[in-house]
Design a protein around this motif. Sequence first.
Motif, PDB file in Angstrom:
ATOM      1  N   PRO B  37       0.803  -1.224   0.000  1.00 11.06           N
ATOM      2  CA  PRO B  37       0.000   0.000   0.000  1.00 11.06           C
ATOM      3  C   PRO B  37       0.835   1.272   0.000  1.00 11.06           C
ATOM      4  O   PRO B  37       0.476   2.263  -0.631  1.00 11.06           O
ATOM      5  CB  PRO B  37      -0.826  -0.118   1.279  1.00 11.06           C
ATOM      6  CG  PRO B  37      -0.941  -1.583   1.530  1.00 11.06           C
ATOM      7  CD  PRO B  37       0.328  -2.198   0.996  1.00 11.06           C
ATOM      8  N   ASP B  38       1.954   1.259   0.696  1.00 11.44           N
ATOM      9  CA  ASP B  38       2.761   2.473   0.781  1.00 11.44           C
ATOM     10  C   ASP B  38       3.320   2.870  -0.589  1.00 11.44           C
ATOM     11  O   ASP B  38       3.339   4.052  -0.945  1.00 11.44           O
ATOM     12  CB  ASP B  38       3.910   2.267   1.780  1.00 11.44           C
ATOM     13  CG  ASP B  38       4.607   3.575   2.072  1.00 11.44           C
ATOM     14  OD1 ASP B  38       3.900   4.552   2.388  1.00 11.44           O
ATOM     15  OD2 ASP B  38       5.853   3.623   1.937  1.00 11.44           O
ATOM     16  N   ILE B  40       1.947   2.116  -3.460  1.00 13.73           N
ATOM     17  CA  ILE B  40       0.797   2.568  -4.256  1.00 13.73           C
ATOM     18  C   ILE B  40       0.498   4.028  -3.939  1.00 13.73           C
ATOM     19  O   ILE B  40       0.255   4.844  -4.822  1.00 13.73           O
ATOM     20  CB  ILE B  40      -0.449   1.698  -3.973  1.00 13.73           C
ATOM     21  CG1 ILE B  40      -0.187   0.255  -4.395  1.00 13.73           C
ATOM     22  CG2 ILE B  40      -1.679   2.263  -4.687  1.00 13.73           C
ATOM     23  CD1 ILE B  40      -1.323  -0.704  -4.138  1.00 13.73           C
ATOM     24  N   ARG B  41       0.551   4.345  -2.666  1.00 15.39           N
ATOM     25  CA  ARG B  41       0.272   5.704  -2.235  1.00 15.39           C
ATOM     26  C   ARG B  41       1.282   6.676  -2.865  1.00 15.39           C
ATOM     27  O   ARG B  41       0.924   7.733  -3.382  1.00 15.39           O
ATOM     28  CB  ARG B  41       0.343   5.755  -0.707  1.00 15.39           C
ATOM     29  CG  ARG B  41       0.064   7.094  -0.115  1.00 15.39           C
ATOM     30  CD  ARG B  41      -0.116   6.962   1.390  1.00 15.39           C
ATOM     31  NE  ARG B  41       0.227   8.219   2.015  1.00 15.39           N
ATOM     32  CZ  ARG B  41       1.417   8.478   2.537  1.00 15.39           C
ATOM     33  NH1 ARG B  41       2.361   7.551   2.515  1.00 15.39           N
ATOM     34  NH2 ARG B  41       1.678   9.644   3.081  1.00 15.39           N
ATOM     35  N   ALA B  44       0.508   7.042  -6.550  1.00 15.35           N
ATOM     36  CA  ALA B  44      -0.732   7.793  -6.786  1.00 15.35           C
ATOM     37  C   ALA B  44      -0.514   9.287  -6.596  1.00 15.35           C
ATOM     38  O   ALA B  44      -0.915  10.097  -7.436  1.00 15.35           O
ATOM     39  CB  ALA B  44      -1.831   7.289  -5.846  1.00 15.35           C
TER      40      ALA B  44
END
Lengths: 424, 141
Positions: B37-38, B40-41, B44
């Motif tokens: 997730p990190d 991806i963040r 993004a």
Amino acid sequence: MEEFYHSVHLDSSLCKGCINCIKRCPTQAIRVHNGKAVIKKEFCIDCGECIRICPHHAKQATYDSLDVLKNYEYTVALPAPSLYGQFNNIDDANIILRALIKMGFDDVYEVSAAAEMVSEMSRRYIAEHEQDKPFISTACPTVVRLIRVRFPNLIPHLFPFNAPVDIAAAIARKRAMEKTGLPSEKIGIIFISPCPAKVAACKDVIGNDTSEVDAVVAIKDVYPKLLPHMSYDDDLEVDHVRSGRIGVGWGNSGGEAGGLLTDSYLAADGIENVIRVLEDLEDQKFTDLDFIELDACSGGCVGGVLTVENPYVAQAKLKKLCKYLPVARNHMNGKYLDNAFFQKPIEFKPVFKLGKTFAESFDKMQQVEDLCVKLPGLDCGSCGAPTCKTLAEDIVRGEASEKDCIFVLRKYISLISDDIDDDD
Amino acid sequence: MSNSIKLTYQVSDDDFTRAGEASSNVKSKLKMMNVPPDAIRKVAISMYEGEINMVIHANGGTITVEISKDCITMVLADKGPGIKNIEQAMQAGFSTAPDNIRTLGFGAGMGLPNMKKYSDEMDIQTEIGVGTTVTMKVYIQ
């Protein structure tokens, strides 16, 4: 307990295998296989969109029947604030609350009373945790599920509070036990709910081990039973109303945010709008807000699929009722309730991943990309998947085949028939 | 099978309604790929900032994203006016936006600094009157 309990089910005798639900589902959780809709349990967030759209009423909500009252020696009704918006000309919620007792409950405890407590605790929590802003409401179970499966980066922004109904249930149980001397299992704490998502949230609990809510009944089932008992000629001595404008306001979109007494908030309703806000929030398109209120249903809880009244009419009625109420009746004096917080952390469930590891997912994503080029890109739904891309994902997951696409199949058939022609 | 997944996006000129489409498309793919997730963040945020810059300053352009087994490389190429002074543009708070735009909450001067902050590596090639190519890398793990 089942990992993914859901409150939406299919009556396959009514399902015609049309593609309305697969197109509407915001998490692409539905497929049509062999002429019948199938819900992929791990993708479903219980938003109720398929129940709204199904023209054949094959998608149905799961909830408890009113017979559940017979299972307990003493029952307490927990009416959701949205219940108050279902009736005409109500200027005192006592009319509804007394009718609940006349229809068979032993006592009532307003969810809006607990909502007011959550509002006050939230105000304090925001002030104490400025660095973690913005906070996202945890009142809507569908939104919490959505964030848990699709927005892992936003999990730290979720308010760590139990939803008002869970807090109300704990308070109601304690009061009932003190009043009656009965053991906990003989007391039924029964939520009168606008939405089936709460049914799932009570069975497959997020943030706690168990739920204090024993059963969830539908506003639409209670409504016709309540009407004959509603009257202004009642014994006005009995006052069951324990909440004010802030608590009752939670039934409408923007109500929870209103209770925070801040201008720095955003309130979005309707699942597609909610998803847009979460996407933008994840990209840090806005950062300087205190609070984000998200309601999966249009209009807020009044828009739940188990309600009777048009959500926007219900909103107007709730506002009218609020006019006669004091701002708030529950005051915590700066304290947090013991049972207010989640007992365990909310964990990311990466249900949409293609493979078990990055390497496996990487290979599968390459296959998806290649398949997307082959497929016609019409998103016609004839294969039973909502889009060509979802069909590609299903093929890669081993759940569908290329020939499920009627265009690929047609090409294949014409190839075979050409071969046969050549043989002649 | 090749060692990377290549994605190409056209960023349109002056169309604010579509700004962010490319980054959200990449994001949804990464979410299906067990990317932490990190990471991806980071992709993004840095890509969205770059995308919006292309819409505002450079009449759009092309974004190429390459996902390989250890990193995500984003190449944002435009044929815009170029950046006069990169060092200045990289300073947090420096903005070429006029005061009236800044009063409206835009032009905070955080575009390039945020791209730098959220990517693991960033390189800018720019030529006045010809265009700018920003290459950003985010490592997986």
